[in-house]
Write an enzyme that holds these catalytic residues in place. Structure first.
Site, PDB file in Angstrom:
ATOM      1  N   GLY A  42      35.073 115.086  -9.230  1.00 53.24           N
ATOM      2  CA  GLY A  42      35.664 113.762  -9.293  1.00 53.24           C
ATOM      3  C   GLY A  42      35.248 113.021 -10.550  1.00 53.24           C
ATOM      4  N   ASP A  43      35.800 111.833 -10.728  1.00 47.39           N
ATOM      5  CA  ASP A  43      35.456 110.959 -11.860  1.00 47.39           C
ATOM      6  C   ASP A  43      35.806 111.593 -13.206  1.00 47.39           C
ATOM      7  OD1 ASP A  43      34.225 109.136  -9.973  1.00 47.39           O
ATOM      8  OD2 ASP A  43      32.511 110.503  -9.940  1.00 47.39           O
ATOM      9  N   LYS A  46      41.200 110.869 -14.036  1.00 47.15           N
ATOM     10  CA  LYS A  46      42.583 111.147 -13.596  1.00 47.15           C
ATOM     11  C   LYS A  46      43.491 109.950 -13.794  1.00 47.15           C
ATOM     12  CE  LYS A  46      41.034 112.338  -9.473  1.00 47.15           C
ATOM     13  NZ  LYS A  46      39.594 112.378  -9.758  1.00 47.15           N
ATOM     14  N   GLY A  47      42.953 108.731 -13.587  1.00 44.94           N
ATOM     15  CA  GLY A  47      43.767 107.530 -13.718  1.00 44.94           C
ATOM     16  C   GLY A  47      44.392 107.404 -15.094  1.00 44.94           C
ATOM     17  N   ALA A  69      38.211 106.282  -3.335  1.00 46.31           N
ATOM     18  CA  ALA A  69      38.614 106.713  -4.674  1.00 46.31           C
ATOM     19  C   ALA A  69      38.482 105.548  -5.640  1.00 46.31           C
ATOM     20  CB  ALA A  69      40.059 107.212  -4.643  1.00 46.31           C
ATOM     21  N   GLY A  70      38.332 105.865  -6.915  1.00 45.67           N
ATOM     22  CA  GLY A  70      38.280 104.813  -7.925  1.00 45.67           C
ATOM     23  C   GLY A  70      38.860 105.300  -9.231  1.00 45.67           C
ATOM     24  N   HIS A  71      39.983 104.736  -9.644  1.00 42.73           N
ATOM     25  CA  HIS A  71      40.608 105.087 -10.916  1.00 42.73           C
ATOM     26  C   HIS A  71      40.686 103.833 -11.785  1.00 42.73           C
ATOM     27  CE1 HIS A  71      42.926 108.618  -8.839  1.00 42.73           C
ATOM     28  NE2 HIS A  71      41.638 108.833  -8.950  1.00 42.73           N
ATOM     29  N   THR A 160      30.484 106.976   0.391  1.00 41.35           N
ATOM     30  CA  THR A 160      30.676 105.633  -0.163  1.00 41.35           C
ATOM     31  C   THR A 160      30.529 104.548   0.903  1.00 41.35           C
ATOM     32  OG1 THR A 160      33.054 105.780   0.235  1.00 41.35           O
ATOM     33  CG2 THR A 160      32.256 106.481  -1.936  1.00 41.35           C
ATOM     34  N   GLN A 254      39.714 111.953  -5.533  1.00 41.79           N
ATOM     35  CA  GLN A 254      38.587 112.878  -5.518  1.00 41.79           C
ATOM     36  C   GLN A 254      38.965 114.161  -6.271  1.00 41.79           C
ATOM     37  OE1 GLN A 254      39.436 111.503  -2.154  1.00 41.79           O
ATOM     38  NE2 GLN A 254      38.194 109.780  -2.792  1.00 41.79           N
ATOM     39  N   THR A 331      31.404 102.423  -6.158  1.00 44.41           N
ATOM     40  CA  THR A 331      30.062 102.123  -5.634  1.00 44.41           C
ATOM     41  C   THR A 331      29.107 101.556  -6.666  1.00 44.41           C
ATOM     42  OG1 THR A 331      29.254 104.345  -6.150  1.00 44.41           O
ATOM     43  CG2 THR A 331      30.302 104.020  -3.986  1.00 44.41           C
ATOM     44  N   LYS A 361      37.212 112.409 -22.224  1.00 42.89           N
ATOM     45  CA  LYS A 361      35.899 111.938 -22.683  1.00 42.89           C
ATOM     46  C   LYS A 361      35.226 112.887 -23.666  1.00 42.89           C
ATOM     47  CE  LYS A 361      33.721 109.095 -19.862  1.00 42.89           C
ATOM     48  NZ  LYS A 361      33.048 108.419 -18.722  1.00 42.89           N
TER      49      LYS A 361
END
Length: 457
Positions: A42-43, A46-47, A69-71, A160, A254, A331, A361
């Site tokens: 994850g992370d 993707k966004g 989830a976090g995008h 989370t 994820q 989080t 990145k």
């Protein structure tokens, strides 16, 4: 079954029951449906890739997960954070679909809508469609999530605490409540909610003094009217969109090594975030899936407990954390970091069959004199042919590395592959060869235009 080409790009399928034709269906094979999935823990960013692809799509879908989830999508000077909303909804012409496989905490959803509208996004409620079959996450589930995690002692999974696992558990034990239940007979909904509370109170007696059932039912009486205009049966909606050749993008939450079946169990999420979760989470047939793009961070990160063979706990690891701002969107937790792991990536490709990958990145690696890539796992003197199922095995693995020279130059201004330093180009091409999947895009910064499209070798 008889399969016949009917000219153009249509396939006719005629099923037979004995000698009697039963049904004839026509499927258009030119469905431009694309998928974006995470390939690591994850992370991966993707966004950003979804945002890039969503600039010219008509529909963007979420198929699984919840607000765990976090995008983050950066457009100009504004950073939009998405947890439940499909991040393609940044495109003002795009309709967002939250599928049946997603679990939804309605208060958080409306809070997310308000925050992003305050940043300038418009008509989010009018452009959002929510499946009648999506299950609800209640505050109760979040409280249970925290209690379950606390009871694990030192064997924390790293949840989370957003109630996602307990909500999927309710779904599996058939005492969960869906959007359809909320919008149906409210007396029935209230009765089922009380039963759900009783179910958990028997397990955690302390909940009885925490959960105010009447207040919750009054709150959801308001929420159901707020959500009602956005709800519809997404199965026929997507079926018609596919039939009409609408451009559709599906955004995974994820990633593969967090998948409930294929991830490092039990340090996983509670849904299928690999390619199979798309069909079950949206109710679409597998033959309509087109390109499946994997997203790969140029190094590796994860949160929570469990094995991490290429983990860096030294100064180099701290550099990755600082340069990459490696803290969770949802989080705020510091992520663990390490070198790129090709065994993991090849395993993800076996499951998902990536058409191509995006490497994000890359610019974070600009300061390193040399870089390592994990290429083999050795366990008890034997090379493994894939990612192991047991965490205890992962913790004992010896990694065989390849060492590559770094480039020690900034890459953030590059917009063509040829503008990258030669050693950065070599790094990308080596990843491509080791993974046996073409690299299509490279991310070299946060902004929307910090993307390089790569030509094949």
């Amino acid at each position: 079954m008889v399969v016949a080409m009917n000219g153009g790009n249509n396939i006719e399928i005629m099923s037979r029951n004995g000698d009697v034709p039963v049904k004839r269906q026509r499927f258009n094979t030119r469905v431009p449906l694309k998928v974006v999935l995470g390939s690591q823990w994850g992370d991966e960013g993707k966004g950003k890739i979804v945002d890039m692809l969503a600039t010219d799509v008509e529909i963007c879908c979420r198929c699984q997960g919840g607000n765990n989830a976090g995008h983050t999508v950066v457009v100009g000077t504004k950073a939009y954070d998405f947890h439940l909303l499909p991040s393609g909804i940044v495109n003002s012409e795009c309709v967002g679909v939250i599928g049946n496989g997603v679990v939804i905490h309605l208060p958080n959803l409306f809070d997310e809508i308000r925050k992003n509208e305050d940043k300038g996004l418009t008509d989010l409620k009018k452009r959002l469609i929510i499946s009648t079959r999506a299950h609800l996450v209640f505050d109760l589930h979040q409280q249970v999530d925290g209690m379950q995690e606390q009871n694990r002692g030192k064997n924390l999974i790293g949840t989370t605490k957003k109630g996602i696992g307990p909500a999927y558990s309710s779904k599996a034990t058939r005492n969960g409540l869906r959007i359809a239940d909320l919008l149906g007979n409210y007396s029935n909904f209230s009765e089922q909610f009380r039963k759900l509370v009783d179910f958990y109170v028997r397990q955690f007696p302390e909940l009885e003094s925490v959960v105010n059932v009447e207040e919750e039912l009054e709150r959801y009486k308001v929420l159901r009217e707020e959500v009602r205009p956005m709800v519809r049966d997404t199965i026929p909606y997507l079926h018609k969109a596919i039939t009409d050749c609408k451009t559709i993008l599906i955004e995974g939450a994820q990633s593969n090594v967090l998948d409930i079946d294929f991830g490092l169990y039990p340090y996983v999420t509670s849904s299928n975030c690999s390619v199979g979760g798309i069909c079950t989470g949206l109710g679409i047939p597998p033959h309509v899936l087109g390109d499946v793009f994997g997203v790969v961070k140029a190094y590796l990160t994860r949160v929570g407990s469990g094995g991490f063979p290429t983990e860096l706990t030294d100064e180099k690891g701290q550099i990755l954390v600082d340069r990459g701002h490696e803290y969770g969107v949802t989080t705020g937790r510091r992520r663990r970091v390490g070198w790129l792991d090709m065994v993991m990536l090849r395993y993800s490709n076996m499951i998902n069959g990536f058409t191509a990958v995006a490497i994000t990145k890359l610019d974070i690696l600009d300061c390193f004199k040399e870089l390592k890539i994990g290429v083999k796992y050795i366990l008890d003197g034997q090379e493994l042919d894939s990612f192991p199922a047991l965490d205890e095995d992962l913790k004992r693995i010896e990694v065989v590395y390849e060492t590559l020279p770094g480039w020690e130059e900034e890459t953030s201004a590059a917009r063509k592959f040829s503008e990258l330093p030669q050693n950065a180009q070599n790094y990308i091409r080596r990843v491509e060869k080791l993974m046996e999947v073409p690299v299509k895009w490279i991310g070299v910064g946060q902004s929307r235009d910090s993307i390089i499209e790569v030509s094949s070798c």
